[in-house]
Design a protein around this motif. Structure first.
Motif, mmCIF file in Angstrom:
data_model
loop_
_atom_site.group_PDB
_atom_site.id
_atom_site.type_symbol
_atom_site.label_atom_id
_atom_site.label_comp_id
_atom_site.label_asym_id
_atom_site.label_seq_id
_atom_site.Cartn_x
_atom_site.Cartn_y
_atom_site.Cartn_z
ATOM 1 N N LYS A 1 3.623 37.087 -1.241
ATOM 2 C CA LYS A 1 2.649 36.536 -2.196
ATOM 3 C C LYS A 1 1.595 37.580 -2.579
ATOM 4 O O LYS A 1 0.956 37.473 -3.617
ATOM 5 C CB LYS A 1 1.970 35.304 -1.611
ATOM 6 C CG LYS A 1 2.917 34.134 -1.436
ATOM 7 C CD LYS A 1 2.219 32.986 -0.765
ATOM 8 C CE LYS A 1 3.196 31.858 -0.454
ATOM 9 N NZ LYS A 1 2.545 30.770 0.291
ATOM 10 N N LEU A 2 1.426 38.608 -1.742
ATOM 11 C CA LEU A 2 0.441 39.657 -2.011
ATOM 12 C C LEU A 2 0.987 40.772 -2.899
ATOM 13 O O LEU A 2 0.222 41.584 -3.419
ATOM 14 C CB LEU A 2 -0.058 40.262 -0.684
ATOM 15 C CG LEU A 2 -0.705 39.289 0.304
ATOM 16 C CD1 LEU A 2 -0.994 39.998 1.615
ATOM 17 C CD2 LEU A 2 -1.973 38.708 -0.281
ATOM 18 N N LEU A 3 2.297 40.813 -3.054
ATOM 19 C CA LEU A 3 2.910 41.878 -3.841
ATOM 20 C C LEU A 3 2.631 41.667 -5.321
ATOM 21 O O LEU A 3 2.667 40.543 -5.829
ATOM 22 C CB LEU A 3 4.419 41.927 -3.598
ATOM 23 C CG LEU A 3 4.853 42.189 -2.159
ATOM 24 C CD1 LEU A 3 6.363 42.125 -2.050
ATOM 25 C CD2 LEU A 3 4.338 43.537 -1.691
ATOM 26 N N THR A 4 2.371 42.766 -6.026
ATOM 27 C CA THR A 4 2.036 42.663 -7.450
ATOM 28 C C THR A 4 3.141 43.202 -8.355
ATOM 29 O O THR A 4 3.048 43.071 -9.565
ATOM 30 C CB THR A 4 0.729 43.435 -7.736
ATOM 31 O OG1 THR A 4 0.891 44.786 -7.329
ATOM 32 C CG2 THR A 4 -0.435 42.797 -7.006
ATOM 33 N N TYR A 5 4.150 43.828 -7.799
ATOM 34 C CA TYR A 5 5.211 44.373 -8.628
ATOM 35 C C TYR A 5 6.432 43.466 -8.584
ATOM 36 O O TYR A 5 6.606 42.669 -7.680
ATOM 37 C CB TYR A 5 5.574 45.798 -8.188
ATOM 38 C CG TYR A 5 6.043 45.913 -6.761
ATOM 39 C CD1 TYR A 5 7.382 45.773 -6.436
ATOM 40 C CD2 TYR A 5 5.142 46.156 -5.736
ATOM 41 C CE1 TYR A 5 7.818 45.870 -5.136
ATOM 42 C CE2 TYR A 5 5.565 46.263 -4.427
ATOM 43 C CZ TYR A 5 6.898 46.118 -4.140
ATOM 44 O OH TYR A 5 7.311 46.209 -2.842
#
Length: 111
Positions: free
Chosen positions: A31-35
């Protein structure tokens, strides 16, 4: 004490619980990943059963036992309720008695 530790390990530290924890940990981390993740054109998909087919005996048994069958929606760990004062005092008395028993056995050279 050793038997209690072994029993705890067998019952409370099953691979199912470890994989549940890993699933929830990775799920929250994702959930913290932005890519955006993209599957490579050269990627090959493996099914769980095909990875364990070549294994034999205990190795196969352990692989099947530790295989994640489905994700679990609940959290893998929950904290027990806090002890009230009476329970805490009882627990401390019990610990003190065990310590005294061990000291007595040590003084008698039985340990």
């Amino acid at each position: 004490m050793g038997n209690a530790a072994s029993s705890f390990k067998r019952e409370e530290m099953k691979m199912d619980y470890v994989y549940d924890y890993m699933f929830h940990l990775l799920n929250e981390y994702s959930k913290l990943l932005t890519y955006k993740l993209m599957k490579s054109e050269k990627a090959t998909e493996f099914c769980l059963e095909s990875m364990g087919c070549s294994a034999k005996g205990l190795v196969k048994e352990f692989m099947v036992e530790s295989m994640v069958k489905a994700p679990v929606e609940s959290s893998p760990y929950t904290l027990p309720p806090a002890l009230d004062q009476t329970s805490l005092e009882g627990l401390l008395r019990k610990k003190e008695n065990f310590t005294k028993q061990v000291e007595i056995l040590e003084s008698q050279n039985k340990i």
